[in-house]
Write a protein that holds these residues in place. Structure first.
Motif, PDB file in Angstrom:
ATOM      1  N   VAL A  87       0.865  -1.180   0.000  1.00 27.67           N
ATOM      2  CA  VAL A  87       0.000   0.000   0.000  1.00 27.67           C
ATOM      3  C   VAL A  87       0.901   1.229   0.000  1.00 27.67           C
ATOM      4  CG1 VAL A  87      -1.843   1.240   1.177  1.00 27.67           C
ATOM      5  CG2 VAL A  87      -1.767  -1.262   1.277  1.00 27.67           C
ATOM      6  N   VAL A  88       0.736   2.093  -1.005  1.00 28.29           N
ATOM      7  CA  VAL A  88       1.697   3.176  -1.237  1.00 28.29           C
ATOM      8  C   VAL A  88       0.999   4.530  -1.295  1.00 28.29           C
ATOM      9  CG1 VAL A  88       3.382   4.110  -2.873  1.00 28.29           C
ATOM     10  CG2 VAL A  88       3.249   1.627  -2.495  1.00 28.29           C
ATOM     11  N   CYS A 111       1.003  -5.413   3.434  1.00 24.57           N
ATOM     12  CA  CYS A 111      -0.124  -6.042   4.106  1.00 24.57           C
ATOM     13  C   CYS A 111      -0.279  -7.480   3.639  1.00 24.57           C
ATOM     14  CB  CYS A 111      -1.420  -5.286   3.810  1.00 24.57           C
ATOM     15  SG  CYS A 111      -1.432  -3.579   4.394  1.00 24.57           S
ATOM     16  N   LYS A 112      -0.947  -8.278   4.461  1.00 23.42           N
ATOM     17  CA  LYS A 112      -1.369  -9.613   4.064  1.00 23.42           C
ATOM     18  C   LYS A 112      -2.800  -9.781   4.543  1.00 23.42           C
ATOM     19  CE  LYS A 112      -0.300 -14.525   4.096  1.00 23.42           C
ATOM     20  NZ  LYS A 112       0.571 -15.612   4.638  1.00 23.42           N
ATOM     21  N   GLY A 113      -3.723  -9.892   3.601  1.00 18.02           N
ATOM     22  CA  GLY A 113      -5.129  -9.906   3.980  1.00 18.02           C
ATOM     23  C   GLY A 113      -5.460  -8.626   4.733  1.00 18.02           C
ATOM     24  N   SER A 211      -8.037   7.939   3.039  1.00 16.44           N
ATOM     25  CA  SER A 211      -7.991   6.710   2.259  1.00 16.44           C
ATOM     26  C   SER A 211      -7.062   5.715   2.929  1.00 16.44           C
ATOM     27  CB  SER A 211      -7.513   6.991   0.834  1.00 16.44           C
ATOM     28  OG  SER A 211      -8.408   7.857   0.162  1.00 16.44           O
ATOM     29  N   MET A 212      -7.146   4.474   2.484  1.00 12.58           N
ATOM     30  CA  MET A 212      -6.353   3.403   3.077  1.00 12.58           C
ATOM     31  C   MET A 212      -4.868   3.715   3.094  1.00 12.58           C
ATOM     32  SD  MET A 212      -6.139  -0.525   1.748  1.00 12.58           S
ATOM     33  CE  MET A 212      -5.018  -1.711   2.486  1.00 12.58           C
ATOM     34  N   TRP A 213      -4.370   4.320   2.016  1.00 13.77           N
ATOM     35  CA  TRP A 213      -2.929   4.587   1.930  1.00 13.77           C
ATOM     36  C   TRP A 213      -2.483   5.660   2.899  1.00 13.77           C
ATOM     37  CZ3 TRP A 213      -5.955   4.109  -2.542  1.00 13.77           C
ATOM     38  CH2 TRP A 213      -6.656   5.263  -2.927  1.00 13.77           C
ATOM     39  N   ASP A 214      -3.423   6.431   3.454  1.00 10.12           N
ATOM     40  CA  ASP A 214      -3.062   7.421   4.462  1.00 10.12           C
ATOM     41  C   ASP A 214      -2.719   6.782   5.805  1.00 10.12           C
ATOM     42  OD1 ASP A 214      -3.551   9.821   2.903  1.00 10.12           O
ATOM     43  OD2 ASP A 214      -5.683   9.360   3.071  1.00 10.12           O
ATOM     44  N   ILE A 215      -3.287   5.618   6.083  1.00 10.17           N
ATOM     45  CA  ILE A 215      -3.207   5.065   7.433  1.00 10.17           C
ATOM     46  C   ILE A 215      -2.521   3.700   7.495  1.00 10.17           C
ATOM     47  CG2 ILE A 215      -5.502   3.990   7.287  1.00 10.17           C
ATOM     48  CD1 ILE A 215      -3.894   5.695  10.398  1.00 10.17           C
ATOM     49  N   ALA A 216      -2.349   3.019   6.374  1.00 10.19           N
ATOM     50  CA  ALA A 216      -1.870   1.635   6.414  1.00 10.19           C
ATOM     51  C   ALA A 216      -0.527   1.513   7.138  1.00 10.19           C
ATOM     52  CB  ALA A 216      -1.769   1.067   4.999  1.00 10.19           C
ATOM     53  N   ALA A 218       1.267   4.133   8.799  1.00 12.65           N
ATOM     54  CA  ALA A 218       1.295   4.896  10.045  1.00 12.65           C
ATOM     55  C   ALA A 218       0.478   4.218  11.141  1.00 12.65           C
ATOM     56  CB  ALA A 218       0.775   6.312   9.807  1.00 12.65           C
ATOM     57  N   GLY A 219      -0.615   3.565  10.756  1.00 10.08           N
ATOM     58  CA  GLY A 219      -1.421   2.864  11.748  1.00 10.08           C
ATOM     59  C   GLY A 219      -0.652   1.757  12.431  1.00 10.08           C
ATOM     60  N   LEU A 220       0.155   1.019  11.670  1.00  8.95           N
ATOM     61  CA  LEU A 220       0.978  -0.028  12.279  1.00  8.95           C
ATOM     62  C   LEU A 220       2.043   0.579  13.185  1.00  8.95           C
ATOM     63  CD1 LEU A 220       1.786  -3.023  12.515  1.00  8.95           C
ATOM     64  CD2 LEU A 220       3.354  -2.639  10.598  1.00  8.95           C
ATOM     65  N   VAL A 221       2.675   1.663  12.736  1.00  9.73           N
ATOM     66  CA  VAL A 221       3.663   2.340  13.586  1.00  9.73           C
ATOM     67  C   VAL A 221       3.027   2.720  14.914  1.00  9.73           C
ATOM     68  CG1 VAL A 221       5.141   4.379  13.804  1.00  9.73           C
ATOM     69  CG2 VAL A 221       5.015   3.169  11.618  1.00  9.73           C
ATOM     70  N   LEU A 222       1.821   3.261  14.867  1.00 10.66           N
ATOM     71  CA  LEU A 222       1.131   3.662  16.092  1.00 10.66           C
ATOM     72  C   LEU A 222       0.834   2.462  16.987  1.00 10.66           C
ATOM     73  CD1 LEU A 222      -0.347   5.710  17.863  1.00 10.66           C
ATOM     74  CD2 LEU A 222      -2.368   5.384  16.412  1.00 10.66           C
ATOM     75  N   GLU A 223       0.283   1.416  16.412  1.00 10.23           N
ATOM     76  CA  GLU A 223      -0.061   0.238  17.218  1.00 10.23           C
ATOM     77  C   GLU A 223       1.176  -0.380  17.861  1.00 10.23           C
ATOM     78  OE1 GLU A 223      -4.034  -1.338  14.874  1.00 10.23           O
ATOM     79  OE2 GLU A 223      -2.066  -1.943  14.157  1.00 10.23           O
ATOM     80  N   GLU A 224       2.264  -0.442  17.105  1.00 12.74           N
ATOM     81  CA  GLU A 224       3.486  -1.033  17.641  1.00 12.74           C
ATOM     82  C   GLU A 224       4.138  -0.134  18.694  1.00 12.74           C
ATOM     83  OE1 GLU A 224       4.943  -4.068  17.153  1.00 12.74           O
ATOM     84  OE2 GLU A 224       3.060  -4.586  16.143  1.00 12.74           O
ATOM     85  N   ALA A 225       3.740   1.135  18.728  1.00 12.39           N
ATOM     86  CA  ALA A 225       4.230   2.054  19.762  1.00 12.39           C
ATOM     87  C   ALA A 225       3.314   2.071  20.981  1.00 12.39           C
ATOM     88  CB  ALA A 225       4.357   3.464  19.190  1.00 12.39           C
ATOM     89  N   GLY A 226       2.252   1.267  20.946  1.00 11.33           N
ATOM     90  CA  GLY A 226       1.349   1.174  22.093  1.00 11.33           C
ATOM     91  C   GLY A 226       0.055   1.927  21.948  1.00 11.33           C
ATOM     92  N   GLY A 227      -0.189   2.538  20.769  1.00  8.68           N
ATOM     93  CA  GLY A 227      -1.400   3.324  20.560  1.00  8.68           C
ATOM     94  C   GLY A 227      -2.510   2.534  19.891  1.00  8.68           C
TER      95      GLY A 227
END
Length: 262
Positions: A87-88, A111-113, A211-216, A218-227
């Motif tokens: 996702v780009v 991503c996978k699925g 859109s999906m490419w805005d968050i795909a 950054a969303g993982l970065v946030l989750e892996e940082a505890g958010g």
């Protein structure tokens, strides 16, 4: 797919694209700006950055499809839910780029699925790279990052982009959130805004019409940082998704309170 290789090559592609963005920044007469159907801006540089990223990654991972902003929607919609896909976002913060504000980046996710496995955000103006691998934490220039621990509304620093919400929600945000928090920001790149929440610079962000490419990535970065990030109903969308998104992304501690305030 080996996730270390995906991270390495996503970073390499992101760095090349980010250099392209910075090299072209400030030369506004050559941007060839146009307006898309959703009223967002697009430039020649968006397309060139995307072509660079896709060309590089296709050589490294032949056969892996792409969801990309400046790509035909029918091509994007053909991505299945069960296999790998990239996702780009080749230039997040195009409006800032066009008017000369140095706050933009490039974003790549694997991503996978429904899951994001690797996320890379490259900011060429501040020499910052936000990265994450699913289950292995989030990093800024190689150093581990984590979200804030603030939970009281009068202490919060939030980024808020709410101008496209309906009038009722717009007013609820003004009354229930903006008038109560410590500081309100509007920075201009969702990928960087969410990454700033991940790195503890902000406590959260509220954004619409995404859109999906805005968050795909950054969303993982946030989750892996505890958010945590979700749609306004408190549910995290299942990728791939091609409808517009309204999201809340926070340190997790304030998430439910923010959703209730909306």
């Amino acid at each position: 797919m080996e996730l270390h290789d995906a991270l390495k090559h996503s970073l390499a592609a992101g760095r090349q694209a980010a250099k392209l963005l910075k090299d072209n920044f400030g030369n506004s007469e050559s941007y060839n700006v146009s307006v898309k159907n959703d009223r967002s801006l697009v430039t020649r540089v968006d397309g060139e950055s995307q072509a660079l990223i896709l060309s590089y990654l296709k050589k490294q991972f032949p056969g892996v499809p792409f969801v990309a902003e400046e790509q035909d929607k029918q091509v994007n919609a053909g991505v299945g839910r069960d296999g790998y896909y990239f996702v780009v976002d080749p230039l997040d913060g195009t409006a800032s780029f066009v008017i000369g504000i140095p706050f933009f980046c490039t974003s790549i996710a694997l991503c996978k699925g429904p899951e994001t496995l690797v996320g890379v955000i490259v900011d060429p103006n501040h020499n910052e790279e936000f990265t994450a691998v699913n289950g292995r934490g989030a990093r800024l220039n190689g150093n581990r990052i984590s979200v804030t621990k603030r939970r009281n509304i009068d202490e919060l620093y939030l980024n808020v982009n709410h101008t496209k919400f309906d009038p009722q929600r717009f007013e609820r945000i003004n009354q229930n959130i903006l008038k109560k928090i410590r500081r309100f920001h509007k920075l201009g790149s969702l990928c960087l805004e969410v990454s700033y929440v991940a790195s503890g610079r902000l406590d959260g962000t509220i954004n619409n019409d995404l859109s999906m490419w805005d968050i795909a990535a950054a969303g993982l970065v946030l989750e892996e940082a505890g958010g945590r990030w979700t749609s306004l109903n408190g549910i995290k969308p299942s990728f791939p998704v091609f409808e517009k998104l309204d999201i809340v992304a926070t340190n997790g501690l304030i998430h439910d309170d923010i959703l209730r305030s909306l």
